[in-house]
Design a protein around this motif. Structure first.
Motif, mmCIF file in Angstrom:
data_model
loop_
_atom_site.group_PDB
_atom_site.id
_atom_site.type_symbol
_atom_site.label_atom_id
_atom_site.label_comp_id
_atom_site.label_asym_id
_atom_site.label_seq_id
_atom_site.Cartn_x
_atom_site.Cartn_y
_atom_site.Cartn_z
ATOM 1 N N ALA A 73 15.400 5.128 4.126
ATOM 2 C CA ALA A 73 16.194 4.568 3.498
ATOM 3 C C ALA A 73 16.199 3.382 4.486
ATOM 4 C CB ALA A 73 17.057 5.510 4.267
ATOM 5 N N SER A 74 15.102 2.986 5.610
ATOM 6 C CA SER A 74 15.270 2.115 6.827
ATOM 7 C C SER A 74 13.584 2.160 7.581
ATOM 8 C CB SER A 74 16.551 2.156 7.737
ATOM 9 O OG SER A 74 15.953 3.182 8.155
ATOM 10 N N SER A 75 13.333 0.534 7.745
ATOM 11 C CA SER A 75 12.214 0.613 8.851
ATOM 12 C C SER A 75 12.660 1.278 9.677
ATOM 13 C CB SER A 75 12.057 -0.518 8.654
ATOM 14 O OG SER A 75 12.897 -1.375 9.712
ATOM 15 N N ALA A 76 13.678 1.496 10.431
ATOM 16 C CA ALA A 76 14.053 2.210 11.174
ATOM 17 C C ALA A 76 13.565 4.097 11.740
ATOM 18 C CB ALA A 76 15.669 2.334 12.190
ATOM 19 N N GLU A 77 13.955 3.928 10.246
ATOM 20 C CA GLU A 77 13.876 5.689 9.802
ATOM 21 C C GLU A 77 12.147 5.951 10.080
ATOM 22 O OE1 GLU A 77 14.786 8.988 6.106
ATOM 23 O OE2 GLU A 77 15.754 7.082 6.447
ATOM 24 N N PRO A 78 11.435 7.286 10.680
ATOM 25 C CA PRO A 78 10.097 7.445 10.209
ATOM 26 C C PRO A 78 9.621 7.876 8.838
ATOM 27 C CG PRO A 78 10.922 9.191 11.349
ATOM 28 C CD PRO A 78 11.981 7.823 11.464
ATOM 29 N N PRO A 163 -10.185 -2.168 -5.664
ATOM 30 C CA PRO A 163 -8.871 -2.630 -6.689
ATOM 31 C C PRO A 163 -7.870 -0.545 -6.445
ATOM 32 C CG PRO A 163 -11.483 -2.789 -7.144
ATOM 33 C CD PRO A 163 -12.151 -2.146 -5.948
ATOM 34 N N ILE A 164 -8.918 0.252 -6.032
ATOM 35 C CA ILE A 164 -8.194 2.088 -5.619
ATOM 36 C C ILE A 164 -6.977 1.325 -5.294
ATOM 37 C CG2 ILE A 164 -7.743 4.383 -5.727
ATOM 38 C CD1 ILE A 164 -9.197 3.235 -7.997
ATOM 39 N N GLU A 165 -7.113 0.860 -3.482
ATOM 40 C CA GLU A 165 -5.937 0.650 -2.746
ATOM 41 C C GLU A 165 -5.030 -0.228 -3.987
ATOM 42 O OE1 GLU A 165 -5.648 2.113 -0.062
ATOM 43 O OE2 GLU A 165 -7.342 3.123 0.545
ATOM 44 N N THR A 166 -6.116 -1.507 -4.173
ATOM 45 C CA THR A 166 -4.906 -2.609 -4.316
ATOM 46 C C THR A 166 -3.761 -1.639 -5.154
ATOM 47 O OG1 THR A 166 -6.721 -4.637 -4.149
ATOM 48 C CG2 THR A 166 -4.701 -5.348 -6.364
ATOM 49 N N ALA A 167 -3.690 -1.257 -6.347
ATOM 50 C CA ALA A 167 -3.223 -0.287 -7.193
ATOM 51 C C ALA A 167 -2.153 0.663 -6.826
ATOM 52 C CB ALA A 167 -4.109 0.546 -8.462
ATOM 53 N N GLY A 168 -3.095 0.767 -5.594
ATOM 54 C CA GLY A 168 -1.784 2.306 -4.741
ATOM 55 C C GLY A 168 -1.199 1.113 -3.873
ATOM 56 N N GLY A 169 -1.253 0.226 -3.622
ATOM 57 C CA GLY A 169 -0.158 -0.649 -2.553
ATOM 58 C C GLY A 169 0.630 -0.990 -3.801
ATOM 59 N N LEU A 170 0.566 -1.963 -4.598
ATOM 60 C CA LEU A 170 1.134 -2.042 -5.703
ATOM 61 C C LEU A 170 1.989 -0.943 -6.059
ATOM 62 C CD1 LEU A 170 -1.263 -4.620 -7.703
ATOM 63 C CD2 LEU A 170 0.753 -5.462 -5.786
ATOM 64 N N ILE A 171 1.408 0.269 -6.478
ATOM 65 C CA ILE A 171 2.613 0.829 -7.256
ATOM 66 C C ILE A 171 3.677 1.683 -6.009
ATOM 67 C CG2 ILE A 171 2.787 3.376 -7.772
ATOM 68 C CD1 ILE A 171 -0.137 3.091 -9.267
ATOM 69 N N HIS A 172 2.901 1.491 -4.649
ATOM 70 C CA HIS A 172 3.843 2.262 -3.564
ATOM 71 C C HIS A 172 4.789 0.753 -3.642
ATOM 72 C CE1 HIS A 172 5.372 2.541 0.928
ATOM 73 N NE2 HIS A 172 4.519 4.004 0.343
ATOM 74 N N LYS A 173 4.706 -0.424 -3.719
ATOM 75 C CA LYS A 173 5.945 -1.301 -3.601
ATOM 76 C C LYS A 173 6.618 -1.003 -4.617
ATOM 77 C CE LYS A 173 6.210 -6.238 -2.642
ATOM 78 N NZ LYS A 173 4.960 -7.969 -2.495
ATOM 79 N N HIS A 174 6.337 -1.118 -5.552
ATOM 80 C CA HIS A 174 7.429 -1.056 -6.684
ATOM 81 C C HIS A 174 8.792 0.840 -6.482
ATOM 82 C CE1 HIS A 174 8.659 -0.153 -10.787
ATOM 83 N NE2 HIS A 174 8.314 1.254 -11.030
ATOM 84 N N LEU A 175 7.665 1.143 -6.395
ATOM 85 C CA LEU A 175 8.204 2.794 -5.604
ATOM 86 C C LEU A 175 9.191 2.068 -5.285
ATOM 87 C CD1 LEU A 175 5.787 5.915 -6.596
ATOM 88 C CD2 LEU A 175 7.574 4.652 -7.616
ATOM 89 N N MET A 176 9.255 2.026 -3.488
ATOM 90 C CA MET A 176 9.873 1.382 -2.596
ATOM 91 C C MET A 176 11.217 0.528 -2.864
ATOM 92 S SD MET A 176 8.731 3.282 0.218
ATOM 93 C CE MET A 176 9.827 2.361 1.530
ATOM 94 N N ASN A 177 10.349 0.471 -4.242
ATOM 95 C CA ASN A 177 11.718 -0.929 -4.736
ATOM 96 C C ASN A 177 12.600 -1.262 -5.763
ATOM 97 O OD1 ASN A 177 11.188 -3.099 -1.995
ATOM 98 N ND2 ASN A 177 9.943 -3.981 -3.225
ATOM 99 N N ARG A 178 12.877 0.437 -6.113
ATOM 100 C CA ARG A 178 13.043 0.607 -7.462
ATOM 101 C C ARG A 178 14.623 0.624 -7.416
ATOM 102 N NH1 ARG A 178 10.448 6.105 -10.090
ATOM 103 N NH2 ARG A 178 9.203 4.503 -11.702
#
Length: 193
Positions: A73-78, A163-178
């Motif tokens: 939920a926050s950057s302080a939470e592991p 490209p796989i890491e790039t795609a994964g990073g973009l997807i991760h960022k999208h999921l984190m910012n939903r």
């Protein structure tokens, strides 16, 4: 069991790249088939820069965390961890899953395969539009080079692009910012950078 990229010999990495490239047409065909089953995007997947934005829109509507995973939920939470041994069998997962299973285990099974297909598609768009771009084995004399033995694109600026890491990073960022602003804007802008 698959070999992690960091543990590959130069010959194993070369053989993996050959297999990866041989599998890419089938992966892109699966992406087109899935897009056709879910809307009008399939005909747009022509490796053009213009195809990236509708593809990203389509992908972001379909990605998800693995059942039971909750991002911090926050950057302080592991971050919560998912035991990679408790996911699907190795033979059902993309090869690159084993390069960093703790990272990738947070994605649902379908999201892992969308990451694979999006990454390959991004790589092929780069190759189609950057005059010197080509797939190669990631290599550097730098200690702990992050993309050592990975399939990468070279000839785009001065860096190798994974490209796989790039795609994964973009997807991760999208999921984190939903819940807030998403990086859904424009894939074409990513390519231009």
């Amino acid at each position: 069991m698959s070999i992690a990229y960091r543990d590959m010999s130069a010959e194993q990495a070369k053989a993996h790249l050959a297999t990866f490239l041989a599998e890419t047409p089938a992966s892109l065909a699966a992406l087109r088939k899935s897009a056709a089953e879910h809307g009008q995007y399939a005909e747009l997947l022509d490796l053009s820069v213009a195809s990236l934005d509708p593809l990203w829109q389509w992908v972001t509507d379909r990605v998800a965390w693995r059942a039971g995973y909750r991002p911090p939920a926050s950057s302080a939470e592991p971050p919560m961890t998912i035991d990679p041994a408790r996911v699907e069998p190795a033979e059902l997962l993309p090869f690159w899953f084993h390069s960093n299973p703790a990272q990738w285990a947070t994605f649902s099974f379908d999201t892992l395969w969308l990451t694979d297909r999006l990454g390959r598609y991004l790589g092929e768009v780069l190759v189609a539009h950057a005059p010197r771009a080509k797939w190669k084995v990631g290599r550097s004399a730098k200690r702990n080079y992050i993309y050592q033995n990975h399939p990468v694109i070279s000839g785009v600026g001065g860096d190798e692009i994974e490209p796989i890491e790039t795609a994964g990073g973009l997807i991760h960022k999208h999921l984190m910012n939903r819940a807030g602003p998403t990086p859904r804007q424009r894939m074409a802008e990513w390519l231009a950078r």
